[in-house]
Design an enzyme around this catalytic site. Structure first.
Site, PDB file in Angstrom:
ATOM      1  N   SER A 250      19.878 -47.927  14.127  1.00 24.54           N
ATOM      2  CA  SER A 250      18.468 -47.865  14.528  1.00 24.54           C
ATOM      3  C   SER A 250      17.767 -46.791  13.707  1.00 24.54           C
ATOM      4  CB  SER A 250      18.346 -47.550  16.016  1.00 24.54           C
ATOM      5  OG  SER A 250      18.947 -48.580  16.788  1.00 24.54           O
TER       6      SER A 250
ATOM      7  N   ARG B 239      18.581 -38.435  22.366  1.00 18.37           N
ATOM      8  CA  ARG B 239      18.928 -38.393  20.943  1.00 18.37           C
ATOM      9  C   ARG B 239      18.702 -37.005  20.346  1.00 18.37           C
ATOM     10  NH1 ARG B 239      20.449 -41.971  23.060  1.00 18.37           N
ATOM     11  NH2 ARG B 239      20.346 -44.204  22.620  1.00 18.37           N
TER      12      ARG B 239
ATOM     13  N   GLU C 198      15.321 -41.711  13.122  1.00 15.40           N
ATOM     14  CA  GLU C 198      16.515 -41.245  13.817  1.00 15.40           C
ATOM     15  C   GLU C 198      17.522 -40.647  12.841  1.00 15.40           C
ATOM     16  OE1 GLU C 198      19.967 -43.076  16.760  1.00 15.40           O
ATOM     17  OE2 GLU C 198      17.904 -43.714  17.004  1.00 15.40           O
TER      18      GLU C 198
END
Length: 346
Positions: free
Chosen positions: A239, A160, A338
């Site tokens: 998320s 990520r 995130e």
């Protein structure tokens, strides 16, 4: 190029939160994107680049500078090579590659947002991530004042993360190039245990490409992760926390606090172990639907923080802090957001 002053930003995000932009510019070509960036930089004003708005948490005060909305179009397929304009809707592009019989993106079905955002976050799901198939990223380099082409190896992809995320004010992605695979109508190997179980196969097996795409869409929809304006569980940024990656010492301290519990643990590189943010949230006492205000955890997935229709960004952040602090108190693990924070922080 379209310009608007004091423009609402909430409708342009999947959370439907955030105050207005002082100036909103919508660019339909790469040249317009570059011109807008150069103009903002020359004027010394803040710049926020906006794609599908699926990974942004914008403060209630809005954005005091120029918001550049990238609305470029372009889907070019040459054999197994694919080039996408940054403004292409990601989920639609994935569906088109599956329809063309090409594997490589099928497990990334249904992810909201634009193609240009995918290398920034190194978007991934169900055992697949874009770093595996990206060959090049074409971007405007604000430091050099020119358009550059970065090979995969130069993008510094990790979980990520990427070069673009590490230096968010330098690059504006214009185009993303991929190398896909013709597997005779079959998918890439199924790597994610949940998908393998759902499809009745063993990990590393291949399945029909269309079946893989359809199953991922079904699984995501069951978690409120496929956009639906009528379903407030999808009024989210997906998320909200990344899965923690722990060093050997951190993992030892974590497991010592578990007692009889057994948390998910996956190898994440030399000396590193990844565990599940959703598991941590659930076992810290935050169940699906947690929250009594206008921002709650999704009723379908503990990892999504949602706007029930009348929330403010501060409502959402208060919930995020409650969850983060609760997990830290229970397990000594720090959850990291995130989505990109604009004008706010946890």
């Amino acid at each position: 190029m379209i310009e608007q002053m004091d423009a609402p930003l909430a409708p342009l995000t999947t959370l439907r939160l955030g105050g207005p932009a002082r100036r909103l510019v919508t660019a339909g070509t790469d040249a317009e994107v570059v011109a807008a960036v150069r103009a903002a930089d020359a004027a010394g004003e803040p710049l926020l680049v906006l794609g599908g708005g699926s990974n942004l948490v914008i403060g209630d005060a809005g954005f005091p500078g120029t918001v550049l909305r990238i609305a470029t179009e372009g889907f070019a397929l040459d054999g197994t090579l694919l080039e996408l304009a940054a403004g292409e809707v990601w989920s639609d592009a994935v569906a088109r590659t599956v329809a063309a019989g090409l594997a490589g993106l099928e497990f990334l079905a249904g992810i909201p947002g634009s193609a240009g955002a995918t290398p920034v976050q190194n978007v991934g799901a169900y055992g697949q991530e874009v770093a595996e198939s990206i060959t090049e990223v074409v971007a405007y380099d604000r430091l050099l004042g020119e358009t550059v082409t970065l090979a995969n190896a130069d993008c510094a992809f990790s979980y990520r993360h990427s070069r673009f995320k590490a230096d968010p004010d330098r690059y504006v992605v214009l185009r993303v190039r991929f190398r896909l695979a013709d597997e005779g109508g079959l998918s890439s190997p199924v790597k994610y245990a949940e998908v393998a179980r759902a499809m009745g196969v063993e990990p590393e097996q291949r399945v029909k490409l269309g079946d893989a795409h359809a199953e991922v869409l079904r699984l995501r929809a069951g978690k409120g992760m496929v956009l639906d304006a009528a379903d407030h569980d999808t009024w989210s940024a997906g998320s909200f926390f990344t899965n923690p990656v722990l060093t050997e010492a951190q993992f030892a301290a974590f497991t010592a606090r578990l007692g009889d519990l057994r948390a998910p643990a996956y190898p994440a590189g030399e000396g590193l172990t990844k565990t599940s943010a959703a598991w941590l949230i659930d076992h810290a006492g935050f169940r699906k639907g947690h929250g009594s205000g206008p921002a709650t955890l999704s009723t379908k997935h503990t990892l999504a923080l949602t706007n029930r229709g009348s929330a403010t960004t501060e409502d959402l952040l208060a919930l995020a802090r409650e969850v983060r602090d609760g997990v830290r108190a229970a397990f000594g693990v720090e959850l990291v957001n995130e989505p990109v924070m604009v004008g706010v922080s946890l």
